[in-house]
Design a protein around this motif. Structure first.
Motif, PDB file in Angstrom:
ATOM      1  N   GLU A 246      -5.423 -10.598  45.389  1.00 31.32           N
ATOM      2  CA  GLU A 246      -4.841 -11.918  45.173  1.00 31.32           C
ATOM      3  C   GLU A 246      -4.156 -11.989  43.817  1.00 31.32           C
ATOM      4  OE1 GLU A 246      -7.997 -14.731  45.635  1.00 31.32           O
ATOM      5  OE2 GLU A 246      -7.769 -14.810  47.823  1.00 31.32           O
ATOM      6  N   GLN A 247      -3.105 -12.783  43.753  1.00 26.98           N
ATOM      7  CA  GLN A 247      -2.368 -13.003  42.509  1.00 26.98           C
ATOM      8  C   GLN A 247      -2.347 -14.501  42.224  1.00 26.98           C
ATOM      9  OE1 GLN A 247       1.838 -12.290  42.702  1.00 26.98           O
ATOM     10  NE2 GLN A 247       2.068 -12.140  40.476  1.00 26.98           N
ATOM     11  N   ASP A 248      -2.940 -14.891  41.093  1.00 28.45           N
ATOM     12  CA  ASP A 248      -2.929 -16.295  40.674  1.00 28.45           C
ATOM     13  C   ASP A 248      -1.823 -16.450  39.631  1.00 28.45           C
ATOM     14  OD1 ASP A 248      -3.353 -18.849  39.570  1.00 28.45           O
ATOM     15  OD2 ASP A 248      -5.502 -18.755  39.996  1.00 28.45           O
ATOM     16  N   ILE A 249      -0.686 -16.952  40.059  1.00 30.96           N
ATOM     17  CA  ILE A 249       0.485 -17.019  39.183  1.00 30.96           C
ATOM     18  C   ILE A 249       0.227 -17.937  37.994  1.00 30.96           C
ATOM     19  CG2 ILE A 249       2.917 -17.731  39.075  1.00 30.96           C
ATOM     20  CD1 ILE A 249       3.166 -16.795  41.983  1.00 30.96           C
ATOM     21  N   TYR A 250      -0.477 -19.048  38.212  1.00 31.32           N
ATOM     22  CA  TYR A 250      -0.723 -19.948  37.077  1.00 31.32           C
ATOM     23  C   TYR A 250      -1.654 -19.303  36.051  1.00 31.32           C
ATOM     24  CZ  TYR A 250      -1.489 -24.010  34.219  1.00 31.32           C
ATOM     25  OH  TYR A 250      -1.541 -24.856  33.137  1.00 31.32           O
ATOM     26  N   GLN A 251      -2.659 -18.565  36.496  1.00 36.51           N
ATOM     27  CA  GLN A 251      -3.534 -17.874  35.552  1.00 36.51           C
ATOM     28  C   GLN A 251      -2.757 -16.836  34.751  1.00 36.51           C
ATOM     29  OE1 GLN A 251      -6.564 -18.331  34.464  1.00 36.51           O
ATOM     30  NE2 GLN A 251      -6.887 -20.119  35.775  1.00 36.51           N
ATOM     31  N   GLU A 252      -1.785 -16.181  35.386  1.00 37.76           N
ATOM     32  CA  GLU A 252      -0.941 -15.238  34.655  1.00 37.76           C
ATOM     33  C   GLU A 252      -0.103 -15.964  33.606  1.00 37.76           C
ATOM     34  OE1 GLU A 252       1.320 -13.148  37.566  1.00 37.76           O
ATOM     35  OE2 GLU A 252      -0.422 -12.017  38.332  1.00 37.76           O
ATOM     36  N   HIS A 253       0.360 -17.159  33.950  1.00 37.06           N
ATOM     37  CA  HIS A 253       1.096 -17.989  32.985  1.00 37.06           C
ATOM     38  C   HIS A 253       0.220 -18.325  31.787  1.00 37.06           C
ATOM     39  CE1 HIS A 253       3.260 -21.477  31.357  1.00 37.06           C
ATOM     40  NE2 HIS A 253       2.184 -22.211  31.573  1.00 37.06           N
ATOM     41  N   LEU A 254      -1.044 -18.711  32.026  1.00 37.94           N
ATOM     42  CA  LEU A 254      -1.956 -19.030  30.927  1.00 37.94           C
ATOM     43  C   LEU A 254      -2.241 -17.803  30.070  1.00 37.94           C
ATOM     44  CD1 LEU A 254      -4.574 -21.432  32.590  1.00 37.94           C
ATOM     45  CD2 LEU A 254      -2.541 -22.014  31.246  1.00 37.94           C
ATOM     46  N   ALA A 255      -2.368 -16.662  30.708  1.00 32.29           N
ATOM     47  CA  ALA A 255      -2.593 -15.431  29.954  1.00 32.29           C
ATOM     48  C   ALA A 255      -1.411 -15.130  29.046  1.00 32.29           C
ATOM     49  CB  ALA A 255      -2.844 -14.270  30.921  1.00 32.29           C
ATOM     50  N   TYR A 256      -0.213 -15.382  29.542  1.00 41.85           N
ATOM     51  CA  TYR A 256       0.990 -15.172  28.735  1.00 41.85           C
ATOM     52  C   TYR A 256       0.994 -16.111  27.523  1.00 41.85           C
ATOM     53  CZ  TYR A 256       5.929 -15.176  27.414  1.00 41.85           C
ATOM     54  OH  TYR A 256       7.099 -15.104  26.710  1.00 41.85           O
ATOM     55  N   LEU A 257       0.672 -17.403  27.763  1.00 33.38           N
ATOM     56  CA  LEU A 257       0.627 -18.348  26.655  1.00 33.38           C
ATOM     57  C   LEU A 257      -0.417 -17.938  25.624  1.00 33.38           C
ATOM     58  CD1 LEU A 257       0.914 -21.868  28.392  1.00 33.38           C
ATOM     59  CD2 LEU A 257       2.702 -20.557  27.235  1.00 33.38           C
ATOM     60  N   THR A 258      -1.590 -17.547  26.087  1.00 30.02           N
ATOM     61  CA  THR A 258      -2.665 -17.145  25.176  1.00 30.02           C
ATOM     62  C   THR A 258      -2.239 -15.962  24.325  1.00 30.02           C
ATOM     63  OG1 THR A 258      -4.354 -17.961  26.708  1.00 30.02           O
ATOM     64  CG2 THR A 258      -5.068 -16.362  25.042  1.00 30.02           C
ATOM     65  N   GLN A 259      -1.535 -15.026  24.937  1.00 37.62           N
ATOM     66  CA  GLN A 259      -1.072 -13.843  24.200  1.00 37.62           C
ATOM     67  C   GLN A 259      -0.098 -14.215  23.101  1.00 37.62           C
ATOM     68  OE1 GLN A 259       0.847 -10.958  26.700  1.00 37.62           O
ATOM     69  NE2 GLN A 259       1.384  -9.598  25.003  1.00 37.62           N
ATOM     70  N   HIS A 260       0.749 -15.238  23.331  1.00 39.32           N
ATOM     71  CA  HIS A 260       1.817 -15.551  22.393  1.00 39.32           C
ATOM     72  C   HIS A 260       1.490 -16.685  21.421  1.00 39.32           C
ATOM     73  CE1 HIS A 260       4.066 -13.100  25.284  1.00 39.32           C
ATOM     74  NE2 HIS A 260       4.922 -12.900  24.309  1.00 39.32           N
ATOM     75  N   ILE A 261       0.627 -17.627  21.831  1.00 38.36           N
ATOM     76  CA  ILE A 261       0.325 -18.733  20.899  1.00 38.36           C
ATOM     77  C   ILE A 261      -1.166 -18.919  20.660  1.00 38.36           C
ATOM     78  CG2 ILE A 261       2.409 -19.909  21.642  1.00 38.36           C
ATOM     79  CD1 ILE A 261       0.711 -21.947  23.081  1.00 38.36           C
ATOM     80  N   GLY A 262      -2.015 -18.126  21.293  1.00 33.97           N
ATOM     81  CA  GLY A 262      -3.446 -18.267  21.132  1.00 33.97           C
ATOM     82  C   GLY A 262      -4.033 -19.105  22.256  1.00 33.97           C
ATOM     83  N   PRO A 263      -5.350 -19.373  22.221  1.00 33.39           N
ATOM     84  CA  PRO A 263      -6.009 -20.141  23.278  1.00 33.39           C
ATOM     85  C   PRO A 263      -5.342 -21.502  23.463  1.00 33.39           C
ATOM     86  CG  PRO A 263      -7.630 -19.143  21.811  1.00 33.39           C
ATOM     87  CD  PRO A 263      -6.291 -18.928  21.170  1.00 33.39           C
ATOM     88  N   VAL A 264      -5.161 -21.899  24.728  1.00 32.44           N
ATOM     89  CA  VAL A 264      -4.492 -23.163  25.032  1.00 32.44           C
ATOM     90  C   VAL A 264      -5.480 -24.114  25.694  1.00 32.44           C
ATOM     91  CG1 VAL A 264      -2.233 -22.102  25.241  1.00 32.44           C
ATOM     92  CG2 VAL A 264      -3.677 -22.336  27.263  1.00 32.44           C
ATOM     93  N   SER A 265      -5.183 -25.418  25.558  1.00 26.91           N
ATOM     94  CA  SER A 265      -6.054 -26.423  26.172  1.00 26.91           C
ATOM     95  C   SER A 265      -5.200 -27.507  26.802  1.00 26.91           C
ATOM     96  CB  SER A 265      -6.983 -27.028  25.122  1.00 26.91           C
ATOM     97  OG  SER A 265      -6.253 -27.605  24.060  1.00 26.91           O
TER      98      SER A 265
END
Length: 265
Positions: A246-265
């Motif tokens: 399975e591929q969770d596209i939104y989780q991949e989006h969050l992982a990308y944000l975390t990589q570039h700006i840190g933990p997101v909320s």
């Protein structure tokens, strides 16, 4: 996005009431109208309501500043997780910049209107009048003793700081509001509530319907929201690949944000 996430990190729901403007929003002063919501996602009804608030304010009070607002703790919606608050803020910011550039965005750390009124008064001394824009469901919530240790004391404090700008939905909305305010326990607060009709074309639109999709989805969400949903898939289940994974596209989006700006909320 980094600036907005830093502001979110600073806002702690357990701290005293606090409010901040996101970058690019004018600092509140004079008369302000605040529309607090989860905006999950923003709909054409949200945008129409903010636009109508601008016109109503000009007719009733003269020039006023209108704001959409988010809270780190949204009453009765504490379980909302997707999309994260940062995504919803940035999406609404983009919509407002294109459609209602004079409307700003505020961020609160607390969810009750009395707490938000306190935060505005304490943080922005140039504010003279505060009105909270809402639908009928919200004013029912405000008068519900379930949300308070001492309802009347909290309402007295709220109405010493702010007023309510209610936009009822449906043909019976005005009558329901009048009946609510006529109840003995609510009568003394009625003078702090202002009511104006909402355009009938938007009355039955809801963010829940947009999240669920369906035949009306394309008509109820701004183009920016439709693009966000198609591209990021925040409301969709994981996609099944041919190999069974399975591929969770939104989780991949969050992982990308975390990589570039840190933990997101």
């Amino acid at each position: 996005m980094k600036q907005v996430q830093r502001l979110l990190d600073q806002l702690q729901p357990t701290a005293p009431a606090e409010v901040v403007c996101i970058p690019g929003s004018q600092e509140p002063e004079g008369t302000v109208i605040v529309f607090t919501g989860s905006f999950n996602p923003p709909t054409i009804a949200h945008i129409a309501l903010l636009k109508q608030a601008q016109h109503y304010a000009l007719d009733i009070y003269g020039p006023a500043h209108v704001y959409a607002a988010f809270s780190k703790r949204t009453v009765d919606k504490e379980g909302v997780e997707r999309p994260v608050l940062l995504d919803r803020i940035m999406l609404l910011r983009d919509i407002l910049r294109r459609r209602l550039p004079a409307v700003g965005i505020l961020l609160f750390n607390r969810g009750l209107y009395v707490e938000q009124a306190q935060a505005i008064r304490q943080s922005f001394p140039k504010v003279k009048r505060v009105l909270f824009l809402m639908g009928f469901d919200k004013i029912i919530q405000i008068f519900d003793p379930h949300y308070y240790k001492d309802r009347d004391a909290s309402l007295e404090e709220l109405f010493s700081l702010a007023e309510l700008f209610v936009v009822p939905r449906g043909d019976s909305g005005e009558k329901e509001l009048a009946e609510l305010l006529a109840q003995p326990q609510n009568k003394r607060f009625a003078r702090y509530v202002i009511s104006r009709p909402f355009d009938a074309a938007y009355r039955n639109i809801s963010a829940t319907q947009v999240r669920q999709g369906g035949v009306s989805y394309e008509h109820e969400a701004p183009q920016e929201v439709r693009h966000f949903i198609h591209r990021i898939r925040p409301y969709a289940p994981p996609v099944k690949r041919l190999d069974g994974t399975e591929q969770d596209i939104y989780q991949e989006h969050l992982a990308y944000l975390t990589q570039h700006i840190g933990p997101v909320s």
